[in-house]
Scaffold this active site. Structure first.
Site, PDB file in Angstrom:
ATOM      1  N   CYS A 151      -0.595   3.616  -6.540  1.00 54.99           N
ATOM      2  CA  CYS A 151      -1.569   3.045  -5.602  1.00 54.99           C
ATOM      3  C   CYS A 151      -1.789   1.635  -6.118  1.00 54.99           C
ATOM      4  O   CYS A 151      -2.065   1.449  -7.312  1.00 54.99           O
ATOM      5  CB  CYS A 151      -2.870   3.835  -5.620  1.00 54.99           C
ATOM      6  SG  CYS A 151      -4.212   2.960  -4.766  1.00 54.99           S
ATOM      7  N   CYS A 207       0.874  -1.177   0.000  1.00 58.14           N
ATOM      8  CA  CYS A 207       0.000   0.000   0.000  1.00 58.14           C
ATOM      9  C   CYS A 207       0.910   1.226   0.000  1.00 58.14           C
ATOM     10  O   CYS A 207       1.734   1.386   0.921  1.00 58.14           O
ATOM     11  CB  CYS A 207      -0.864  -0.040   1.256  1.00 58.14           C
ATOM     12  SG  CYS A 207      -1.886   1.420   1.489  1.00 58.14           S
TER      13      CYS A 207
HETATM   14  N1  DGL Z   1      -3.774   0.329  -2.245  1.00 58.01           N
HETATM   15  C1  DGL Z   1      -3.603   1.480  -1.415  1.00 58.01           C
HETATM   16  C2  DGL Z   1      -2.398   2.291  -1.897  1.00 58.01           C
HETATM   17  O1  DGL Z   1      -1.544   1.757  -2.582  1.00 58.01           O
HETATM   18  C3  DGL Z   1      -4.892   2.226  -1.341  1.00 58.01           C
HETATM   19  C4  DGL Z   1      -4.994   3.176  -0.193  1.00 58.01           C
HETATM   20  C5  DGL Z   1      -6.419   3.570   0.152  1.00 58.01           C
HETATM   21  O2  DGL Z   1      -7.087   2.774   0.782  1.00 58.01           O
HETATM   22  O3  DGL Z   1      -6.816   4.686  -0.202  1.00 58.01           O
HETATM   23  O4  DGL Z   1      -2.235   3.452  -1.572  1.00 58.01           O
END
Ligand code: DGL
Length: 283
Positions: free
Chosen positions: A206, A70
């Site tokens: 993301c 993340c």
């Molecule tokens: N997959 C997460 C990232 O890489 C998402 C974060 C979120 O929940 O906004 O930032």
């Protein structure tokens, strides 16, 4: 022991898949904090607390190493946790543990330089400038982590970030391809307007966005190179484990998928990305 992979939701599965392909014998436990997703619109302290809780849950399940799949958690929480929480927690568990993020491998892949490299600031005029577009959550964009860390290493690479606040909730909620593609196009065009032209390359900063990578590819000029976080993270994890044999990743090929949200099958968008049904257990 096993390897824990953590994300606010299903985006980290894109990294998990690459890690499993690279280390098929290792045991993996994936944790999605879907009860608290999305993280991208939350305050920094909340992101730190939620990330710490996720790591604790994975360590309690027996993992030795947590990969924060993340960007938001890696950008906002990782350094804080490594400095203020992990050493004491490690001592209390009495076994080797660690937490790694995905920003370092991504920046190494984007710059082609090792993390330790710092550019010499000679004050010379930069002749040719490549433009790197970073699509990320509002919290990652606000942290300016990509701008700051890339500028330290490579001054001929200009970074422009674009926050895409709608995408994580839409992917978690199984939005349709037409709506998703429209949002992706809007953000690609907004970034283009800000830069004055399309970026020369891009990071999907993301992990959820990797699920809709084809839509970014379609919205960007044909052939725009995308830096792939899953691949970069797998390369880096493999080397890390060679240097840290004390963090034995297991040999049973175990796969568990936990969620703090609704257990059961994941949505259609996720299953089509995954290539089949995927059931999460209650964390
Ligand atoms: N997959 C997460 C990232 O890489 C998402 C974060 C979120 O929940 O906004 O930032």
């Amino acid at each position: 022991m096993s390897i824990g992979v953590f994300d606010s939701g299903v985006g980290g599965l894109t990294v998990h898949r690459a890690l499993v392909q690279r280390l098929p014998q290792a045991d993996f436990i994936y944790l999605a904090d879907q009860a608290n997703a999305p993280y991208g619109g939350r305050a920094g302290e909340e992101i730190v607390d939620l990330t710490r809780a996720g790591c604790q849950r994975l360590f309690a399940a027996g993992v030795g190493l947590v990969v924060l799949a993340c960007n938001t958690a890696s950008a906002i929480a990782l350094r804080r946790l490594q400095q203020t929480w992990l050493p004491g927690y490690r001592a209390s568990l009495g076994r080797p543990i660690n937490v790694l993020g995905i920003i370092v491998p991504t920046i190494e892949a984007a710059t082609g330089l090792p993390w330790e490299h710092e550019a010499e600031r000679r004050g010379e005029k930069v002749e040719a400038l490549d433009v790197l577009g970073v699509f990320s959550t509002p919290a990652t964009t606000r942290s300016r982590v990509y701008e700051i860390e890339i500028d330290k290493r490579k001054q001929d690479l200009a970074v422009f970030s674009e926050a895409c606040p709608e995408l994580v909730p839409m992917i978690e909620a199984d939005a349709g391809p037409v709506d998703l593609a429209k949002v992706v196009e809007t953000h690609v065009e907004a970034l283009k307007t800000r830069i004055g032209r399309y970026p020369d390359r891009a990071i999907l900063g993301c992990t959820h966005y990797e699920i809709v990578a084809d839509m970014f590819r379609a919205a960007l000029p044909a052939g725009t190179p995308l830096i792939h976080q899953p691949q970069a993270t797998a390369d880096s994890l493999e080397l890390y484990l060679q240097r840290h044999p004390e963090l034995d990743p297991g040999t049973g090929g175990g796969r568990r998928f936990l969620t703090t949200g609704e257990p059961g099958p994941q949505n259609g968008l996720v299953e089509s990305f995954w290539g089949g049904p995927l059931r999460f257990e209650a964390a």
